[in-house]
Design a protein around this motif. Sequence first.
Motif, PDB file in Angstrom:
ATOM      1  N   ILE A 127      37.718  24.065  35.951  1.00 38.83           N
ATOM      2  CA  ILE A 127      37.335  24.962  34.871  1.00 38.83           C
ATOM      3  C   ILE A 127      38.302  26.136  34.860  1.00 38.83           C
ATOM      4  CG2 ILE A 127      34.894  24.307  34.880  1.00 38.83           C
ATOM      5  CD1 ILE A 127      34.350  26.969  36.391  1.00 38.83           C
ATOM      6  N   PRO A 128      38.609  26.674  33.682  1.00 39.28           N
ATOM      7  CA  PRO A 128      39.473  27.852  33.621  1.00 39.28           C
ATOM      8  C   PRO A 128      38.687  29.100  34.029  1.00 39.28           C
ATOM      9  CG  PRO A 128      38.788  27.221  31.422  1.00 39.28           C
ATOM     10  CD  PRO A 128      38.234  26.181  32.360  1.00 39.28           C
ATOM     11  N   ILE A 129      39.307  29.944  34.826  1.00 40.71           N
ATOM     12  CA  ILE A 129      38.706  31.216  35.208  1.00 40.71           C
ATOM     13  C   ILE A 129      39.741  32.318  35.039  1.00 40.71           C
ATOM     14  CG2 ILE A 129      37.036  30.250  36.843  1.00 40.71           C
ATOM     15  CD1 ILE A 129      38.962  31.209  39.109  1.00 40.71           C
ATOM     16  N   THR A 130      39.259  33.521  34.945  1.00 40.50           N
ATOM     17  CA  THR A 130      40.112  34.701  35.010  1.00 40.50           C
ATOM     18  C   THR A 130      39.512  35.617  36.065  1.00 40.50           C
ATOM     19  OG1 THR A 130      38.911  35.833  33.247  1.00 40.50           O
ATOM     20  CG2 THR A 130      40.864  34.558  32.598  1.00 40.50           C
ATOM     21  N   TYR A 131      40.349  36.463  36.644  1.00 36.08           N
ATOM     22  CA  TYR A 131      39.855  37.413  37.628  1.00 36.08           C
ATOM     23  C   TYR A 131      40.771  38.619  37.675  1.00 36.08           C
ATOM     24  CZ  TYR A 131      43.080  34.728  40.686  1.00 36.08           C
ATOM     25  OH  TYR A 131      44.165  34.075  41.222  1.00 36.08           O
ATOM     26  N   THR A 132      40.206  39.718  38.138  1.00 36.51           N
ATOM     27  CA  THR A 132      40.982  40.938  38.312  1.00 36.51           C
ATOM     28  C   THR A 132      40.996  41.298  39.787  1.00 36.51           C
ATOM     29  OG1 THR A 132      39.051  42.342  37.935  1.00 36.51           O
ATOM     30  CG2 THR A 132      40.413  41.840  36.015  1.00 36.51           C
ATOM     31  N   VAL A 133      42.062  41.962  40.193  1.00 37.86           N
ATOM     32  CA  VAL A 133      42.201  42.444  41.564  1.00 37.86           C
ATOM     33  C   VAL A 133      42.627  43.893  41.470  1.00 37.86           C
ATOM     34  CG1 VAL A 133      43.304  42.112  43.801  1.00 37.86           C
ATOM     35  CG2 VAL A 133      43.051  40.165  42.259  1.00 37.86           C
ATOM     36  N   GLU A 134      41.832  44.762  42.056  1.00 38.30           N
ATOM     37  CA  GLU A 134      42.177  46.179  42.029  1.00 38.30           C
ATOM     38  C   GLU A 134      41.789  46.829  43.343  1.00 38.30           C
ATOM     39  OE1 GLU A 134      39.938  48.167  38.884  1.00 38.30           O
ATOM     40  OE2 GLU A 134      38.520  46.523  38.974  1.00 38.30           O
ATOM     41  N   GLN A 135      42.461  47.909  43.649  1.00 42.03           N
ATOM     42  CA  GLN A 135      42.223  48.622  44.892  1.00 42.03           C
ATOM     43  C   GLN A 135      41.131  49.660  44.708  1.00 42.03           C
ATOM     44  OE1 GLN A 135      45.676  50.685  46.441  1.00 42.03           O
ATOM     45  NE2 GLN A 135      45.188  49.858  48.446  1.00 42.03           N
ATOM     46  N   THR A 136      40.343  49.856  45.752  1.00 36.66           N
ATOM     47  CA  THR A 136      39.331  50.907  45.707  1.00 36.66           C
ATOM     48  C   THR A 136      40.016  52.252  45.919  1.00 36.66           C
ATOM     49  OG1 THR A 136      38.876  50.645  48.066  1.00 36.66           O
ATOM     50  CG2 THR A 136      37.491  49.387  46.536  1.00 36.66           C
ATOM     51  N   ASP A 137      39.327  53.314  45.571  1.00 40.69           N
ATOM     52  CA  ASP A 137      39.903  54.652  45.682  1.00 40.69           C
ATOM     53  C   ASP A 137      40.281  55.025  47.113  1.00 40.69           C
ATOM     54  OD1 ASP A 137      39.753  55.024  42.984  1.00 40.69           O
ATOM     55  OD2 ASP A 137      38.041  56.389  43.043  1.00 40.69           O
ATOM     56  N   ASN A 138      39.598  54.470  48.098  1.00 41.40           N
ATOM     57  CA  ASN A 138      39.940  54.801  49.485  1.00 41.40           C
ATOM     58  C   ASN A 138      41.186  54.048  49.968  1.00 41.40           C
ATOM     59  OD1 ASN A 138      39.117  52.181  50.127  1.00 41.40           O
ATOM     60  ND2 ASN A 138      37.268  52.823  51.198  1.00 41.40           N
ATOM     61  N   GLU A 139      41.717  53.170  49.117  1.00 39.76           N
ATOM     62  CA  GLU A 139      42.933  52.400  49.384  1.00 39.76           C
ATOM     63  C   GLU A 139      42.836  51.528  50.628  1.00 39.76           C
ATOM     64  OE1 GLU A 139      46.347  54.954  49.269  1.00 39.76           O
ATOM     65  OE2 GLU A 139      46.011  55.479  47.169  1.00 39.76           O
ATOM     66  N   GLU A 140      41.614  51.211  51.051  1.00 38.84           N
ATOM     67  CA  GLU A 140      41.428  50.349  52.208  1.00 38.84           C
ATOM     68  C   GLU A 140      40.905  48.969  51.830  1.00 38.84           C
ATOM     69  OE1 GLU A 140      39.030  52.305  55.117  1.00 38.84           O
ATOM     70  OE2 GLU A 140      40.327  54.064  55.173  1.00 38.84           O
ATOM     71  N   ASP A 141      40.248  48.852  50.699  1.00 39.46           N
ATOM     72  CA  ASP A 141      39.658  47.599  50.260  1.00 39.46           C
ATOM     73  C   ASP A 141      40.177  47.243  48.875  1.00 39.46           C
ATOM     74  OD1 ASP A 141      37.927  47.416  52.527  1.00 39.46           O
ATOM     75  OD2 ASP A 141      36.599  48.875  51.577  1.00 39.46           O
ATOM     76  N   PHE A 142      39.954  46.006  48.487  1.00 41.45           N
ATOM     77  CA  PHE A 142      40.253  45.614  47.119  1.00 41.45           C
ATOM     78  C   PHE A 142      39.023  44.974  46.523  1.00 41.45           C
ATOM     79  CE2 PHE A 142      40.843  41.038  47.720  1.00 41.45           C
ATOM     80  CZ  PHE A 142      41.140  40.949  49.076  1.00 41.45           C
ATOM     81  N   TYR A 143      38.969  45.013  45.223  1.00 42.30           N
ATOM     82  CA  TYR A 143      37.820  44.567  44.463  1.00 42.30           C
ATOM     83  C   TYR A 143      38.264  43.389  43.614  1.00 42.30           C
ATOM     84  CZ  TYR A 143      33.659  45.237  41.513  1.00 42.30           C
ATOM     85  OH  TYR A 143      32.481  45.090  40.856  1.00 42.30           O
ATOM     86  N   VAL A 144      37.546  42.261  43.714  1.00 36.62           N
ATOM     87  CA  VAL A 144      37.839  41.071  42.916  1.00 36.62           C
ATOM     88  C   VAL A 144      36.653  40.822  41.994  1.00 36.62           C
ATOM     89  CG1 VAL A 144      38.301  38.585  42.970  1.00 36.62           C
ATOM     90  CG2 VAL A 144      39.273  40.067  44.736  1.00 36.62           C
ATOM     91  N   ASN A 145      36.949  40.664  40.716  1.00 38.10           N
ATOM     92  CA  ASN A 145      35.932  40.414  39.710  1.00 38.10           C
ATOM     93  C   ASN A 145      36.299  39.114  39.030  1.00 38.10           C
ATOM     94  OD1 ASN A 145      33.749  40.823  38.076  1.00 38.10           O
ATOM     95  ND2 ASN A 145      34.628  42.541  36.954  1.00 38.10           N
ATOM     96  N   VAL A 146      35.435  38.100  39.106  1.00 39.96           N
ATOM     97  CA  VAL A 146      35.732  36.758  38.570  1.00 39.96           C
ATOM     98  C   VAL A 146      34.933  36.529  37.295  1.00 39.96           C
ATOM     99  CG1 VAL A 146      35.694  34.285  39.042  1.00 39.96           C
ATOM    100  CG2 VAL A 146      36.167  35.888  40.900  1.00 39.96           C
ATOM    101  N   PHE A 147      35.608  35.991  36.295  1.00 37.16           N
ATOM    102  CA  PHE A 147      34.996  35.665  35.006  1.00 37.16           C
ATOM    103  C   PHE A 147      35.165  34.180  34.747  1.00 37.16           C
ATOM    104  CE2 PHE A 147      36.736  39.919  34.923  1.00 37.16           C
ATOM    105  CZ  PHE A 147      35.692  40.683  34.445  1.00 37.16           C
ATOM    106  N   GLY A 148      34.196  33.587  34.063  1.00 35.86           N
ATOM    107  CA  GLY A 148      34.318  32.198  33.667  1.00 35.86           C
ATOM    108  C   GLY A 148      33.559  31.230  34.548  1.00 35.86           C
ATOM    109  N   LEU A 149      32.772  31.745  35.488  1.00 39.36           N
ATOM    110  CA  LEU A 149      31.949  30.883  36.313  1.00 39.36           C
ATOM    111  C   LEU A 149      30.654  30.558  35.585  1.00 39.36           C
ATOM    112  CD1 LEU A 149      32.373  32.585  39.815  1.00 39.36           C
ATOM    113  CD2 LEU A 149      33.530  30.557  38.933  1.00 39.36           C
ATOM    114  N   ARG A 150      30.729  30.558  34.312  1.00 42.52           N
ATOM    115  CA  ARG A 150      29.633  30.333  33.369  1.00 42.52           C
ATOM    116  C   ARG A 150      28.521  29.626  34.028  1.00 42.52           C
ATOM    117  NH1 ARG A 150      33.451  27.091  29.714  1.00 42.52           N
ATOM    118  NH2 ARG A 150      35.150  27.650  30.964  1.00 42.52           N
TER     119      ARG A 150
END
Length: 114
Positions: free
Chosen positions: A91-114
């Motif tokens: 299945i096609p998915i999209t996702y974003t990867v961004e750093q948290t403000d503390n610059e120690e972790d990253f945040y992954v948000n996945v779309f399309g897992l309908r």
Amino acid sequence: MNKLLLVIPLIALISGCSSSVPKCSAPEVIDTVKEIANEEMGVQLGSETAAVFTYAINSIRTTDEKDKTGAFECAAQLEIHANTNGNSTEIPITYTVEQTDNEEDFYVNVFGLR
């Protein structure tokens, strides 16, 4: 199996440690996307049934990079493999990867897992 996947909702997860935003194809990002898919499959089917599936992320593409934040927008194919019968689907998915403000972790948000 496609009917089932149409009801899996979007999920976000905080994971990993890094001093910069990992790229779309970074191993820690791929592992996080697979974990999110597995967790959602467990929510929908129960953890015992979800245990028969494995996941692969194929055809990974970076579709955008935010200059100001370094965040990435990504697209890929999520391959879901049923270990019991050898069948798989993508299945096609999209996702974003961004750093948290503390610059120690990253945040992954996945779309399309309908």
